[in-house]
Every structure is written in structure tokens, then in C-alpha cells.
Design a protein around this motif. Structure first.
Motif, short mmCIF file in Angstrom:
data_model
loop_
_atom_site.label_atom_id
_atom_site.label_comp_id
_atom_site.label_asym_id
_atom_site.label_seq_id
_atom_site.Cartn_x
_atom_site.Cartn_y
_atom_site.Cartn_z
N GLN C 8 0.89 -0.98 -0.49
CA GLN C 8 0.11 0.21 0.20
C GLN C 8 0.68 0.94 0.00
O GLN C 8 0.13 1.87 -0.54
CB GLN C 8 -1.15 0.21 1.00
CG GLN C 8 -1.49 0.87 1.89
CD GLN C 8 -1.61 1.52 3.08
OE1 GLN C 8 -0.50 1.37 3.60
NE2 GLN C 8 -1.87 2.67 3.55
N ASN C 9 2.09 0.93 0.62
CA ASN C 9 2.89 2.29 0.94
C ASN C 9 4.36 2.64 -0.51
O ASN C 9 5.26 3.06 -0.08
CB ASN C 9 3.52 1.85 2.24
CG ASN C 9 3.67 2.04 2.66
OD1 ASN C 9 4.18 0.09 1.42
ND2 ASN C 9 4.13 1.87 4.22
N GLN C 10 3.74 1.72 -0.89
CA GLN C 10 5.11 0.97 -1.94
C GLN C 10 5.40 1.89 -3.45
O GLN C 10 4.32 2.16 -3.83
CB GLN C 10 5.22 -0.20 -1.89
CG GLN C 10 6.34 -0.61 -2.35
CD GLN C 10 6.95 -2.17 -3.07
OE1 GLN C 10 5.67 -2.57 -2.27
NE2 GLN C 10 7.79 -2.52 -3.80
N LEU C 11 6.49 2.65 -3.83
CA LEU C 11 6.13 3.22 -4.49
C LEU C 11 6.57 2.30 -5.74
O LEU C 11 7.13 1.39 -6.21
CB LEU C 11 7.04 4.21 -4.71
CG LEU C 11 7.39 5.51 -3.92
CD1 LEU C 11 9.33 6.46 -3.74
CD2 LEU C 11 6.61 6.10 -4.07
N ALA C 160 9.53 16.81 -4.61
CA ALA C 160 9.36 16.41 -5.75
C ALA C 160 8.27 16.17 -5.35
O ALA C 160 6.92 16.86 -4.38
CB ALA C 160 10.67 14.82 -5.08
N SER C 161 6.80 15.33 -6.13
CA SER C 161 5.58 15.04 -5.81
C SER C 161 5.34 13.94 -6.09
O SER C 161 5.75 12.79 -6.96
CB SER C 161 5.31 15.98 -7.41
OG SER C 161 3.90 15.67 -7.35
N VAL C 162 4.51 13.65 -5.68
CA VAL C 162 3.99 12.11 -5.96
C VAL C 162 2.61 11.81 -5.41
O VAL C 162 1.54 12.58 -5.02
CB VAL C 162 4.19 10.73 -4.66
CG1 VAL C 162 3.42 10.84 -3.33
CG2 VAL C 162 3.83 9.44 -5.32
N LEU C 173 -0.35 4.29 -2.47
CA LEU C 173 0.67 5.50 -2.68
C LEU C 173 0.96 5.09 -4.31
O LEU C 173 1.24 4.07 -4.63
CB LEU C 173 2.00 5.69 -1.95
CG LEU C 173 2.59 6.24 -2.36
CD1 LEU C 173 3.19 7.91 -1.70
CD2 LEU C 173 4.35 6.24 -1.64
N ASP C 174 1.34 6.38 -5.22
CA ASP C 174 1.47 6.25 -6.17
C ASP C 174 0.48 5.75 -7.22
O ASP C 174 1.67 4.37 -7.57
CB ASP C 174 3.40 5.88 -5.88
CG ASP C 174 3.57 5.35 -7.52
OD1 ASP C 174 3.49 6.86 -8.55
OD2 ASP C 174 4.82 5.14 -7.81
N ALA C 221 2.12 10.48 1.85
CA ALA C 221 2.67 11.20 0.18
C ALA C 221 3.75 11.52 1.22
O ALA C 221 5.10 11.79 0.23
CB ALA C 221 2.02 12.54 -0.21
N GLU C 222 3.78 12.02 1.93
CA GLU C 222 4.81 12.17 3.31
C GLU C 222 5.64 11.68 2.68
O GLU C 222 7.21 12.13 2.74
CB GLU C 222 4.22 13.25 4.28
CG GLU C 222 5.74 13.61 5.25
CD GLU C 222 5.69 14.31 6.81
OE1 GLU C 222 3.81 14.36 7.00
OE2 GLU C 222 5.91 14.51 7.01
N SER C 223 5.83 10.18 2.57
CA SER C 223 6.94 8.95 3.07
C SER C 223 8.00 8.67 1.53
O SER C 223 8.81 8.38 1.12
CB SER C 223 6.19 7.57 3.79
OG SER C 223 5.62 7.01 2.91
#
Lengths: 248, 248, 248, 248, 248, 248
Positions: C8-11, C160-162, C173-174, C221-223
């Protein structure tokens, strides 16, 4: 009798409210019946390229309708990406008419732009615009005159406009939309306070018209414009005092 | 204290006048202080090509400013021949926000177009437009409901919008133009009657902002939008009675 | 688990290749998964008319997609004769975001134009563009600094942006294109190396969202942005050494 | 006496050559002095969308000037990417004038497009165009009548146009460019063979004009148009025999 | 034998009439059979921005067809709001071809614009335009030479153009529209008075062609262009005397 | 010897990478030296309006350069709002060349669009585009053939293109930008695998050229195109097996 109960030579109710915009040098909201137009005058201390270096000013106009000013919604010209022929024709007419009562030399190298935005349309948007734009311009020039002390006052006369037409053989003053749609002859007239003609635009698309009809229509227009100019005088009050040469 | 004497968490005076256009299915003139917008809702019994055959309706918006809505005159986008990026961004935002509270299935195959025309601009034209467009849309849909007897009412909740920003380290509600120009952070928030977020658009072009500042701004926006929705309820009266699921 | 197997929190896999254009002052090809963008920075020793004479520089961006960057072919905007609203919105966002970390005074009277051309699109083209454009800009400014010896280094921080979004109640994320299409909330976040916000753009077109959801998304987003900025540091190496005030 | 030696009420030499285009259904090259216009009539067996299903035909016109029709070269409107206001105004006028003498019901569901291309301009291009376009249209409709055996002949009367103006207090007929430039009043008149008015467009941009001046100008125009219609009759010969109701 | 009775290597009848426009510095009406083009040359004492300050002149061309120059009417490019690819290609070709025989240094800082307007089209409009534009340009430059006494005469050689093509295996000179439509190979050739090539544009869209076919076509073109240049010499007479270096 | 060390008849290094786009039916990144182009082929199961109902397919191309493909940045044509003449000329050429080796009847009612986007330009962008577009098209048609089992294979032959020019009296193959800028004659040639000509476009803007020079240039082009077609065969491998009539 007309569908809204008016006499053949009767204007629709006219309402004029000045000072409706807090930024513009002159502004007015004017209604001829259900036709409502906001006119603003913008003064800029420069002239367009083709007027440069002549020591003269310029007066120009733009005209637009809100998309739902009319019974069915019209697409915005900004979304279409171009101005239509009707819009161009009208804004050229407004500018030309106003310039006929402005002494561009006396105005000096500045431009006055009259924006006429039709909020609601029920026939006669161009005549309402001209009549309102004159007021907005007069307010702006009066304000200018407080700072610049013109040697000649730049406005040489009052100016107003009205439509006339022939329906079922009868000449009528100040057509509303319904009347305009069924007129066989349609004429827009612009005149000065002195009763001179500035523009006469008569069209018999549905059917040609005779010299007698033309004469009758011009007479109707003349009386209507006289009334409108009286209302302009009232609305302008002191701001109109120097129009047409009143001494400083 | 703010230049116009307001408290940090105080809206500008809000005025809402419905029924300002005799043709539109819904219309309102709304002011947040000196920012004044005319919103009209047009109902058409068809949907755009990309929505055809889905049994669903569509809600879209257009936004424009009169040339002299601002301190100096802006060239018309119709004369330029194209819409600017700012205009497109704002009208996309208005349409998207309104659709978030419309049940397009319940609306059926029709389009509602909201025209937001800014008559005078003093900051917050997009938030004023969203808040007014909701009212115009609600009137139009209420009128539709009298003829079509929707099984589900197409509007699921109230919706309003306000701007917030940080000036000299202080979060302020409902910025006017002068405040907007000097804000280091500028945020537009759209929320529903139930207090949910629909759009959060925060920009720190002049300087980035912290999580704490973001939280403070969202709290301010939430309270302001609550007040605005109360004013919408008053303005709509019975026309808003079925919003959010009142039984038919 | 996500359709491409990510947490879930992986780019998505990020690839950054600098120096891909032999003419541009700075260039990079950057990929977030299957989204691939070429960013070039062009330095010109002049500023646009509205910035003239202020002793300050300007940073601006343009964004475009190749016609077949997407699953079905899109008509070129050059063939349509105008930029769409989405394009304008994105390129305004990129330019604004970059300016937030540039000291325009320190840059001096020159313009840096970032061209972001999407070669292949699979969601997140605007966040990929911002992240890549920062790198291209940093290379160009580092090159400038070799000639001009800036007294203050013109880049004040990394940037940077995501994207983040909520799908089936889970914040992710992403987002790739498939996820983006089914997200009920969609948010793009731009942050600095110091962890400040520059842009927060959240949209709940399909359904409004709560304060809690907003908070969860911002944390994600922050991470993600923290990771991206580390990759930027690696890619820039020595060319990024002076960002944010390293002494000359 | 006038600079070219004409009397006050004298037309310039008129030349009319029909059949100048091997493809067009009707064509003419017409000159009023040094003003030369090619007019072609194109017949298409369909009507524009707004006329569909009414069982009626349509007549429309387009107007253009070659870039070097004038003393100095004008940029092409195709290169500018849009039609100017003057062009639109003129082509709307030509179409409207021609429709006033066409029975659209009798014409049936077909469109006649009149292209008026000014090869050389020396004043009066719109009046020359109207006068020539009538001839091209008459030829095309006569040709149609050989195939379609109209029950009513679609052209109800002849139609021609001339300009008049006031210079140094003297009303003059058919102004050339030099005269046009110095006229204080400028009027274009369109009339039928029966001597009725179709369009009266008078403008006093430089200075307003009196009722007496208007009357004098209309009288001059009337006599000039009479002469022009005689020349049209000669040029059309048998092709004009049924105009205005001659029996089949 | 060809449908119009010509031999395989025979030009259509060529007619050249100079001085057809009273304002242009040079003008000609030229016909190749039923293809008729008006070419005017305009001299302006300035150069386009990209040529400024080089002490050299510029020669450029514009090309357009009247809407009914062709069998069916084409929409005007001014009404479409843009130039088509074919128009651009042709006008770039005309300008490039003419510049190949102009000594821009000798011409000095002035621009000659050749307007080629096709009045009637029956194949070969671009070759007719080039051949006519050369004549108009030569007249204009000869007129200039009377005032400016060029040290080197700016035209270095004659220049003309013709089309050739292969139909049913036979190479033909100067195709008319019907032939052009059925040619498997289509070539436009521009040559100088000295028999050098300036442009060779051969296209085998329908079917590729061999080296032998190419050679045959070039030989045909060479002979046709020789004839055309003789006709140009006759038409120019004394005005062409200094072309290619005749001493002053 | 040439500035990059090549022989007079030597191509620049050619690199061809297929399958560079995950969505397109065919794609390639092709380089001639520092000129790099991405070509994608899009297959759509419909034809443009002018081809409808003929049972035939269509092949068309679009061409564009990234703004910084060149030494100095070019404004985007999408931002200008129109395609330039050069772009139109090139994309018309690419489409026409490809169609010469496609049997549109065999292809059936579908359209193949080739997008040629120049990533970096160093001379020869149109020849590189044609050579690459052929490969992308061949891949797409091969893929189609797996589903549709064409009775005749729609590609009749290989096709490639190269530029040639004369510099200082020497004919050179495959000019880079620097060479192109100083060439007195510049020619682009398109040929088939069978060694037939499809397009020959030679221009002597700077100075006319002789028949001998033309012959030398064609010979050079012929040898270069032979080499390029060998590289195409290698790149296509099995996907090119049926080109030119291999039995199904």
C-alpha cells in the motif's frame, strides 16, 4: 395595441443606474424593458498603434451577451474561439456612433473603451448598449475633466439610439424580441441631442419597404430618441453639464 | 485586525438574490463582499457525446469575467480567440465540485450547464462561483422535479466553498483581493453539508507551508463553509427541501 | 495486495537517467513504473514581458503527451489548434511548484523553461513530471553557477511530488492508471526536502472524503516524497551539492 | 466637378461580363470604374443545418479582397486565421440583400452561395458585389429552372446597390475611394427593380447629418440604382426574362 | 493522343497579360489552358524580423484559390481559420524557387511579396503560379531599378516551371486536371534560363517509378520550360533586358 | 573528409530499437547519428470520412519535434495554435511515401496512423522518420495479419529514405545538421526494396544544379537506401517475412 400594452409610439420602461462598478471610470446598468446591459468605460493613457503620434484620442467598444441572456443558451464566443459576425457588426456600430460626438483632438492621446455586456436580452440590445455606453463614457470624461481641464470639452453632443420597425403595416417604436422577430422592416437609428442622424440602418430582409414607410419610421425614431436623451440628462445631472460646449 | 475590519475567522458580507434571469431554469446573483457573480443554470434534454447511452446526466460549468470586473481592464478571451489556463482550471473545478453532490443516474439523460459570470472581482471569485452555482443548480433541479418526479432526488447534499490563507503568519478566512495578493499560502476548499471534503487545493508558491498551517486552514474553512451552507438553505427555502434525500 | 504486487505504501520502480539530450542545459528521462517522461531545461538570458526590469528571473513549464502515450491514441493539441484544460492545469502546476524552491532574485534576469514530454503514460504523469523537472532544472542551474558564481544559490530546497488515493477504503501511494481510474479520492502532493507542503490538490469527484482520510493520504505522500528526494540526490550527485544553501 | 470629371449624379463606367468561370453555375466579372469584382454562384442540393426540413432553400454570400486589390497590400485573412469585422459585415449584407428578392420556398431545399472576390478596389466594393452577385445568382437560377421547372419563379425582382455620400456639402453618387475617404456622410443603398428599399445604411462618423441631406442622398441613390438595373437587364437578356413573375 | 488533342510533349496554350492591377508594382494574369492565375508583386522597404540587419532583401510568396476555381466549391481557408498543408507547401515552393534566381544582397533591404491567386484551376496551378510570379517579380524589380540603379541587377536568370507525369506508361508534358488525377507518377520541375534545376519534386504515390521514367520526365520538362521561358522573354520585353547580368 | 570523419558515401551510425511503447500496435526508436525519432503505429478499425464505403484502408502520418530537440528551443505548435508549413509538408510526405507500398484494398477498412516524434534533431529528421515509420507500420500490420489472415499481404515492398546534398562541389550521403545548413543542393529520396523511386525532392535554393549533379546524388541515395533497407530487414526479422508478397 401591442402585446405588452404599449402604444405604437411608446418606449418600454427605461431604467438607468450609474456607478454600478467600483473600478471602472464610468459605469451604468441600463434597461429597456427586459433588455438589460452593463456598460463600463475604461480610460487608458495610450492609443492603439494606428492612432499613434497624431495627438488624438480614440473611442472603441466591445459587445457581448452572457450565454443565458437569451431564451435558449448560446455558446460563448470565447469557447468557440472567435467572434461572430453579429458581435463584430454591433461593436463596430457602437464605437462608430460614440466617436461621432467625441472631439478626439480635445480628448488627447488616450483611449476610452466601452464594454457593453448584455445580462438579459429582449430585443434592442444594440440600441440599449449605445444609449448606455454614452452615459458611461460621459461619466468617465467628466471625471477626466476634473483632472485635465480640457480647453474644449471632448463631448460635442448627447447621443442615443432606438429601434423601429413595421409590423402588420404599422410602424412601431422600440421593438421587443417578439416584435422584432415578426417585423418585415427593422431599423436602428442613432441620433444626437441636436436631432441630427448619426446612423440609419434599415433592413427589409423579409420584404422591401417604401419611401413612405422609411419616413414614418424615422419620425418615430426621432421622438423616441428625444425621450431617451432626456433620461440621459437626468441620469448624468451635473456630470453632463459641459456636454456640447458648456463653458468650463 | 484586517484592513476591512473583519475578524480572522469572519466571512465578508454575503448577499444572495435568486431569480435574477427571466429565461434560465435557475439563477442567482451572489456577492462575497465586493465580489459579485451571476450564476445561471440551463437544463437541456441531452448529454454530451461522451456520456451518450449510459442513462446518466451531466453537470458542467463555464466561468468568465467581464473585462472590467478587475482594477485594470482585461482583454476578453473571445477577442483573444482562446480560453486562458486560469479560466479552464476554474471552470473544471466548478463542474467537478458540483458533480460530487449530484446523482447523475437519478438526474437522467440531461445536462445542466452552470454559467458563472463575474461582474466584479475582489478575491474569491471561484469560491463565490461554486457557492452560487450550487444554488442555481438546486433551483433548476427543484423545478425539474416538479415535472419529472424523480424516484431518487438528484442532489445528495449541500455544497459550498471558501478560500483561506496565511498572511503574516495568521490564518485568515475568505480573502479579499488585497489579502490574496499578499498571502504566502492560498487554499480553496469545497465541502458538503455533511462536512466532508470535495476539493482541497492549497498552494504555497511564495513559500512552502507546514502540516500545522494546513490543519489550521482546514479548520477555518470548515467553519466558514458551515455558515455559507446556512445561507444557501435560507435562500433556497422550500426549493432545497429534498436535497440529500428528503422523501418524494 | 495491489494488482502489480506492491504494498500500500510502496512506490513503483523509479528510474532516472540524466543527460539524455545533447542540446538542453539540463535533461532527464524519468520513469515511475510504466510512466516515462523526458524533461529538458532550457536557459534563456531574458525574461517574459511581465517580469521585465525587476532584476528577477522566471521559471516556467510546458507539458505534453505524445499521441500514443496512452492506451488509445489522443489527437495532438497542435492539430486541434489549442491546448486543453488538463494540459494547462498541469503545466501551470509544474511551473508554480518549481518556483516555490527557486530564489528568483538570485537567479537574475533569465528564464528557465522546463519541457515535460510524456513518452508513455500509466498514471502519475504530473507527479513524475514535477520530480523529473526538478532534476533537469537543478542540472541547468548548477551549470549556470559554474559561469555566473551566484552569491546566493538560486535553488532553496529539493522538491518532488507523488500521487495518493483511496481505493476500496484503503489509502494507496503512487497510483498507476488502473488504480487512478477506480479511486474515489485522488490527491497530488508536492513537498520540499524539508518536508514542507508546496501543493496539496485533493479531489473527491466520485465521493467526498473525511478529515481522517485526508490525514492518512498526507502521511503516505510524505513518506513517498522522502524516498523520491533521496533518489533525486543520488541522481544529481555533485550537481545538487549547493541546493538549499550549501556555501559556495 | 469631380476629380474624375463626373457629374454629381453620374455613375462610374460599368462593365459586366458573364460566364467568366467554366465551373460555376453562374458567374460574372463586374466593374464600377476601377473597382472590379468576380462573382460566382454555386448551387448545392442541400441546405445548412438550421434550415433543414423546412422545404425552403437558402442564399448566402462570401466576400474577400485579394491582398493587393488595394493601394497597399493587406494581409490575407486566411493567414491571420480569422475573418475581420468588415468582411463579416459585408458578406452578411450581401446575403441578406439577395434573400430579399428570392422566394426561398419556391427555390426548394438547395443553397446558392455567392462568392464575391474583389480583384481591384477603388471604393464601392460592397455595392459592386451586390450588383454583380445578383447577376450571377440570376444566371444560376435560370439554369436551374431549365431542369426543375419551378411552379413559381424563385426571383421576385431585380436588385442592385450603389453608394452615395456628402462631400463639401454636395451629395454625390457612386463614390470612388478618394471621395469615400473624404465624405462626411457615407451611405449604401440597396433597392429593387420596383423601386423599393432593401437596405439603407447611412453613417455620419465624421459628422452627423440632417433629414434634408438624407432625403437628397436617397434620391440620388434611387436614380443610380435604376440605371444599374437597366444594365443588369441587358447583361442577363433572356436569362432574366422570368424574374419577378414572368409566366413559365 | 491526349483528350484535348495535344501531343505528348505539347504545352497547353499559354496566355500572359501584364499590368492587370493598377496598384501592384508588378502584375500578370497568366493561363496554362484553363488554369488561370493572377500574380501581383508588392515591394516593401523593409524585411521580415529574421532578416533584419543583414543588408539583404527577401522574396516570399502566398498562394490561394478562389472557392469556385474548382469543379466543386472549396471552403475558404479564411473561413476555416487556417491554411491547409497543400497551400503552405505550394507557397513555400514558389518563394523558394524565386529566391534561387534573386541576388538578395543586390536587392537590398526590401521585401517582394508575390501573391498568386488562382481564378480557375485545371491542373498545374503551382507551375503556372511560379511561371507567372517570375514575370510579376521581374516587372517590379525592373521598376525598382529605374529608381535605385542597382550595381548588380538582382535577378540572375529567368525561371519557369512545368508539370510532367506518366499516364498509361507514357510520359506527358503539362498535365491538365483530368490527366493529373490519373497519373501514376507526378512531377513538378522548376528550371532556370540556363537549363539548371531549381526544384525537382517527383511523387509516385500510386506506384513507384524507375530511373528511366525519371530521366524521360526530366527531358520533357526541360523542353517545356524552354518554351515557357521564351514566352516570358516576349512578355517582359525590355523589362527583362537586364536579367542575368546585362550591364547597366 | 567530413567533419564527423565519415566518407562521402557513408551513412551515420543507425540504431533501431523496436517495441519501445507498451500500448502502440507497432513502435520503434530509430537514430541516424544524433537524430533520434520515436515512431508509433496506431491501428483503428475505421477510415476517415473521405474514404468511407470504398472497402479500402488508409495510412497517414503526423510529425512533431520536441521543443528542445534542436540547438535552441522552438515554441510548441500546440502553444502557437497551428501547425507550421514545414510540419505539414513533412507529415504529408511521410504518409504519401508509406501509402506507396501499402495495398489499401488488402488492408481493408482500417486506418494506420504513424506518429513520428523527434526527440533529438541533427539533420535528416524526415528521412529518419520515414525509415522508422515503415518499421512501426510493418510490425503493426504483421500483428494484424495474425488475427485477420489477409488474402493478399498489405505491404508490397520495403521502403526507406535518405538525404543527399552537394557541399563544396562534392555529393554527400546522409547530411547532418551542420552539413545540411551549408549544402547548395539538398535532396530527399524515398525508395523501395526493389530500387524504385517513390519520392525525389531536390531543392537548389542557394544555387541551381545540373543534370550531372542530380545523377550523382540519385546514385548516392540509391546505395544508402539499400543499406537502410538491410537494417530494416534485420530489425523486423520474422515480422517482415511476408512483405512484398511472401505467401501466407
Amino acid at each position: 395595441m401591442r402585446s405588452d400594452g404599449r402604444q405604437q409610439n411608446q418606449l418600454r420602461p427605461v431604467s438607468i443606474q450609474t456607478g454600478v462598478n467600483k473600478y471602472a471610470e464610468g459605469s451604468v446598468e441600463i434597461s429597456f424593458g427586459d433588455t438589460k446591459v452593463i456598460c463600463t468605460a475604461t480610460v487608458e493613457e495610450r492609443v492603439p498603434p494606428f492612432m499613434k503620434g497624431q495627438g488624438k484620442g480614440w473611442v472603441t467598444a466591445e459587445y457581448s451577451m452572457l450565454p443565458r441572456a437569451t431564451q435558449t443558451r448560446n455558446q460563448r464566443e470565447s469557447a468557440k474561439g472567435k467572434l461572430g459576425g453579429r458581435t463584430m457588426e454591433i461593436q463596430r456600430l457602437i464605437g462608430r456612433a460614440l466617436r461621432s460626438v467625441v472631439d478626439l483632438q480635445a480628448l488627447g492621446e488616450r483611449t476610452i473603451t466601452l464594454d457593453c455586456d448584455v445580462i438579459q436580452a429582449d430585443g434592442g440590445t444594440r440600441t440599449t448598449s449605445i444609449t448606455g455606453a454614452f452615459i458611461a463614457m460621459a461619466i468617465a470624461i467628466n471625471k477626466l475633466s476634473e483632472k485635465h481641464n480640457f480647453s474644449r470639452y471632448p463631448i460635442t453632443d448627447y447621443l442615443a439610439s432606438v429601434s423601429v420597425g413595421v409590423i402588420n403595416g404599422t410602424p412601431l417604436l422600440d421593438l421587443n424580441y417578439e416584435e422584432d422577430s415578426s417585423a418585415k422592416v427593422d431599423m436602428n437609428v442613432v441620433m444626437t441631442g441636436a436631432g441630427q442622424f448619426v446612423e440609419v440602418q434599415g433592413t427589409g430582409e423579409e420584404s422591401p419597404f417604401s419611401r413612405q414607410e422609411l419616413n414614418d419610421l424615422l419620425a418615430l425614431a426621432e421622438s423616441g430618441i428625444g425621450e431617451l436623451i432626456n433620461k440621459q440628462r437626468d441620469a448624468l445631472g451635473q456630470a453632463g453639464a459641459r456636454i456640447g460646449g458648456a463653458k468650463a
